[in-house]
Design a protein around this motif. Structure first.
Motif, PDB file in Angstrom:
ATOM      1  N   SER A 101       0.818  -1.203   0.000  1.00 37.20           N
ATOM      2  CA  SER A 101       0.000   0.000   0.000  1.00 37.20           C
ATOM      3  C   SER A 101       0.857   1.259   0.000  1.00 37.20           C
ATOM      4  N   VAL A 102       1.892   1.289   0.840  1.00 39.86           N
ATOM      5  CA  VAL A 102       2.786   2.453   0.886  1.00 39.86           C
ATOM      6  C   VAL A 102       3.538   2.595  -0.433  1.00 39.86           C
ATOM      7  N   HIS A 103       3.990   1.467  -0.973  1.00 40.98           N
ATOM      8  CA  HIS A 103       4.731   1.520  -2.240  1.00 40.98           C
ATOM      9  C   HIS A 103       3.863   2.082  -3.352  1.00 40.98           C
ATOM     10  N   ALA A 104       2.615   1.655  -3.420  1.00 37.88           N
ATOM     11  CA  ALA A 104       1.726   2.093  -4.500  1.00 37.88           C
ATOM     12  C   ALA A 104       1.424   3.587  -4.412  1.00 37.88           C
ATOM     13  N   ARG A 105       1.381   4.143  -3.212  1.00 39.26           N
ATOM     14  CA  ARG A 105       0.952   5.528  -3.037  1.00 39.26           C
ATOM     15  C   ARG A 105       2.096   6.524  -2.859  1.00 39.26           C
ATOM     16  N   LEU A 106       3.223   6.069  -2.291  1.00 36.16           N
ATOM     17  CA  LEU A 106       4.230   7.023  -1.845  1.00 36.16           C
ATOM     18  C   LEU A 106       5.636   6.769  -2.388  1.00 36.16           C
ATOM     19  N   ALA A 107       5.814   5.787  -3.263  1.00 34.24           N
ATOM     20  CA  ALA A 107       7.158   5.493  -3.782  1.00 34.24           C
ATOM     21  C   ALA A 107       7.753   6.720  -4.463  1.00 34.24           C
ATOM     22  N   LEU A 108       8.978   7.051  -4.101  1.00 38.12           N
ATOM     23  CA  LEU A 108       9.646   8.243  -4.625  1.00 38.12           C
ATOM     24  C   LEU A 108      10.486   7.952  -5.865  1.00 38.12           C
ATOM     25  N   LEU A 109      10.872   6.687  -6.047  1.00 39.95           N
ATOM     26  CA  LEU A 109      11.716   6.302  -7.172  1.00 39.95           C
ATOM     27  C   LEU A 109      11.013   5.220  -7.983  1.00 39.95           C
ATOM     28  N   PRO A 110      11.297   5.122  -9.278  1.00 35.01           N
ATOM     29  CA  PRO A 110      10.649   4.094 -10.110  1.00 35.01           C
ATOM     30  C   PRO A 110      11.147   2.692  -9.765  1.00 35.01           C
ATOM     31  N   GLY A 111      10.246   1.717  -9.831  1.00 35.69           N
ATOM     32  CA  GLY A 111      10.609   0.333  -9.538  1.00 35.69           C
ATOM     33  C   GLY A 111      11.645  -0.230 -10.486  1.00 35.69           C
ATOM     34  N   THR A 112      11.710   0.311 -11.721  1.00 41.45           N
ATOM     35  CA  THR A 112      12.684  -0.177 -12.702  1.00 41.45           C
ATOM     36  C   THR A 112      14.120   0.036 -12.235  1.00 41.45           C
ATOM     37  N   LEU A 113      14.311   0.979 -11.316  1.00 40.36           N
ATOM     38  CA  LEU A 113      15.653   1.254 -10.799  1.00 40.36           C
ATOM     39  C   LEU A 113      16.234   0.026 -10.101  1.00 40.36           C
ATOM     40  N   TRP A 114      15.347  -0.859  -9.613  1.00 43.27           N
ATOM     41  CA  TRP A 114      15.782  -1.992  -8.809  1.00 43.27           C
ATOM     42  C   TRP A 114      15.828  -3.294  -9.607  1.00 43.27           C
ATOM     43  N   HIS A 115      15.687  -3.213 -10.921  1.00 43.04           N
ATOM     44  CA  HIS A 115      15.768  -4.409 -11.756  1.00 43.04           C
ATOM     45  C   HIS A 115      17.216  -4.861 -11.905  1.00 43.04           C
TER      46      HIS A 115
ATOM     47  N   ALA B 244      20.649  -7.649 -11.407  1.00 36.34           N
ATOM     48  CA  ALA B 244      21.406  -8.214 -10.288  1.00 36.34           C
ATOM     49  C   ALA B 244      21.782  -7.151  -9.261  1.00 36.34           C
ATOM     50  N   PHE B 245      22.191  -5.977  -9.729  1.00 38.93           N
ATOM     51  CA  PHE B 245      22.576  -4.918  -8.798  1.00 38.93           C
ATOM     52  C   PHE B 245      21.395  -4.506  -7.918  1.00 38.93           C
ATOM     53  N   GLY B 246      20.217  -4.387  -8.520  1.00 43.08           N
ATOM     54  CA  GLY B 246      19.031  -3.995  -7.775  1.00 43.08           C
ATOM     55  C   GLY B 246      18.653  -5.023  -6.728  1.00 43.08           C
ATOM     56  N   ILE B 247      18.802  -6.305  -7.079  1.00 44.37           N
ATOM     57  CA  ILE B 247      18.471  -7.360  -6.114  1.00 44.37           C
ATOM     58  C   ILE B 247      19.434  -7.329  -4.943  1.00 44.37           C
ATOM     59  N   VAL B 248      20.744  -7.215  -5.241  1.00 47.93           N
ATOM     60  CA  VAL B 248      21.739  -7.155  -4.157  1.00 47.93           C
ATOM     61  C   VAL B 248      21.508  -5.928  -3.290  1.00 47.93           C
ATOM     62  N   ALA B 249      21.223  -4.800  -3.922  1.00 50.21           N
ATOM     63  CA  ALA B 249      20.986  -3.569  -3.165  1.00 50.21           C
ATOM     64  C   ALA B 249      19.765  -3.694  -2.260  1.00 50.21           C
TER      65      ALA B 249
ATOM     66  N   LEU C 225       9.310   3.460   0.203  1.00 49.08           N
ATOM     67  CA  LEU C 225       9.445   4.854  -0.207  1.00 49.08           C
ATOM     68  C   LEU C 225      10.499   5.009  -1.299  1.00 49.08           C
ATOM     69  N   LEU C 226      11.533   4.170  -1.254  1.00 50.61           N
ATOM     70  CA  LEU C 226      12.594   4.237  -2.274  1.00 50.61           C
ATOM     71  C   LEU C 226      12.242   3.454  -3.537  1.00 50.61           C
ATOM     72  N   GLY C 227      11.041   2.892  -3.568  1.00 47.46           N
ATOM     73  CA  GLY C 227      10.548   2.286  -4.797  1.00 47.46           C
ATOM     74  C   GLY C 227      10.855   0.819  -4.997  1.00 47.46           C
ATOM     75  N   VAL C 228      11.402   0.138  -3.995  1.00 48.04           N
ATOM     76  CA  VAL C 228      11.676  -1.293  -4.142  1.00 48.04           C
ATOM     77  C   VAL C 228      10.343  -2.023  -4.313  1.00 48.04           C
ATOM     78  N   PRO C 229      10.118  -2.718  -5.424  1.00 49.24           N
ATOM     79  CA  PRO C 229       8.829  -3.395  -5.644  1.00 49.24           C
ATOM     80  C   PRO C 229       8.509  -4.391  -4.536  1.00 49.24           C
ATOM     81  N   THR C 230       7.234  -4.620  -4.308  1.00 46.39           N
ATOM     82  CA  THR C 230       6.797  -5.497  -3.218  1.00 46.39           C
ATOM     83  C   THR C 230       7.356  -6.900  -3.376  1.00 46.39           C
ATOM     84  N   ALA C 231       7.336  -7.427  -4.596  1.00 47.09           N
ATOM     85  CA  ALA C 231       7.850  -8.775  -4.819  1.00 47.09           C
ATOM     86  C   ALA C 231       9.343  -8.850  -4.500  1.00 47.09           C
TER      87      ALA C 231
END
Length: 351
Positions: free
Chosen positions: A63-77, A79-84, A144-150
């Motif tokens: 719920s927080v991610h859907a309404r308040l994420a500050l960064l796009p989820g694509t940023l976390w795609h 290997a680097f995004g997963i480790v981060a 808030l930093l946009g990490v997708p829920t999954a």
């Protein structure tokens, strides 16, 4: 997530069996039947609570991610995004874990994981029932930093599974790894009640957080495991409620409202000025033998059989839990709790 854990359970079981066999062969068996069943019972209870509290597992985060994420989820795609995301989850978990040792109400939820007076792979599965419920807000910075829920859920599984192998006495010091990662040596310190070890080494994957924030301690002497005030019971409900009951007694014993509130937010060892301490002196606690009252052989066999039946039923339920309604899941959780309580009652029968 339930399915992933079910697939992992046979691996956990084989690892525990291998650790037990290795310990028997080396003359260092760190397992006790009642203690192991108690730890596994808490693991099953934690899964039951997870099923009936979906809001606090991923719902609040989504719920927080859907309404308040500050960064796009694509940023976390990638290997680097997963480790981060795993590193971020571990950082948030450090502060939840530290708070759970430094604030009494959070400790009441977390204490279950520390109650075992043994330290082995089954201790890793002694998960807290209410810990994730109370700890959910600590991970919202990731939303808030946009990490997708999954990806948040995946990071949680990685951190959870990593911690399994560090609950053992059969792996010694590991050189430079002990300076960077949470290892068996570092985590033995965390589970010990030795005065120099209390409230140290909170990191789940990385121990660098402890080094950065002043909560690190090296393993320098044999560890005595458990809690300062031992549980001394095989009743799984008593284990969950032990420190909540202690907080209730402390709050009732002091007449001042401000002290009643301080009991909840200050450290677990804090007492109002007008409440007498009840815990044994720490030196007496270190010399205290493990709680292990003998139960009749027939009762122990019945407890093993009942636990196996209850665990099998729990596995079948968890496999279908996402397709069941709320009332059906609550009923299944109640049946599971009853089976685990009966298992503890059998182990508590006098010889």
């Amino acid at each position: 997530m339930h399915a992933v854990l079910l697939y992992a359970l046979p691996v956990f079981g084989l690892c525990m069996l291998a650790e037990w066999a290795w310990g028997r062969w080396r003359g260092r068996d760190g397992y006790g039947l009642a203690d192991t069943l108690g730890s596994l019972s808490q693991g099953l209870l934690s899964q039951a609570v997870a099923v009936v509290t979906p809001l606090f597992q991923t719902g609040l985060y989504a719920s927080v991610h859907a309404r308040l994420a500050l960064l796009p989820g694509t940023l976390w795609h990638g290997a680097f995004g997963i480790v981060a995301s795993v590193v971020m989850y571990d950082f948030c978990d450090y502060w939840l874990h530290r708070t759970s040792h430094e604030s009494a109400l959070f400790w009441a939820a977390h204490a279950v994981h520390h109650q075992s007076e043994h330290f082995n792979l089954s201790t890793a599965l002694r998960q807290e029932s209410l810990y994730s419920v109370m700890g959910a807000p600590f991970f919202l910075p990731m939303a808030l930093l946009g990490v997708p829920t999954a990806q948040y859920a995946l990071a949680g599984l990685v951190v959870l599974f990593y911690q399994f192998w560090i609950h053992t006495e059969h792996i010694g010091r590991l050189g430079w790894l002990d300076r960077v990662f949470s290892t068996p040596s570092n985590h033995r310190v965390h589970h010990a009640v030795n005065p120099g070890y209390l409230d140290r080494n909170y990191g789940a994957v990385l121990v660098v957080w402890d080094r950065l924030f002043g909560s690190f301690a090296e393993e320098t002497e044999p560890c005595v495991y458990g809690t300062v005030k031992p549980l001394a019971s095989w009743n799984p409900l008593a284990a969950v409620g032990q420190f909540y009951g202690e907080l209730w007694r402390r709050a009732r014993a002091t007449p001042r409202l401000a002290d009643k509130l301080r009991v909840l937010v200050k450290s677990p060892g804090w007492l109002p000025p007008d409440v007498a301490p009840q815990d044994p002196p720490i030196q007496a606690r270190l010399a205290q033998p493990r709680f292990n009252p003998p139960a009749p052989r027939r009762a122990r066999l019945a407890a093993v059989a009942l636990f196996a039946l209850t665990a099998a039923g729990c596995g079948a339920w968890l496999w279908r839990a996402d397709d069941l309604g709320a009332l059906a899941n609550l009923a299944a959780a109640g049946l599971l709790t009853a089976g685990l309580w009966a298992t503890g009652a059998l182990l508590s029968r006098p010889a």
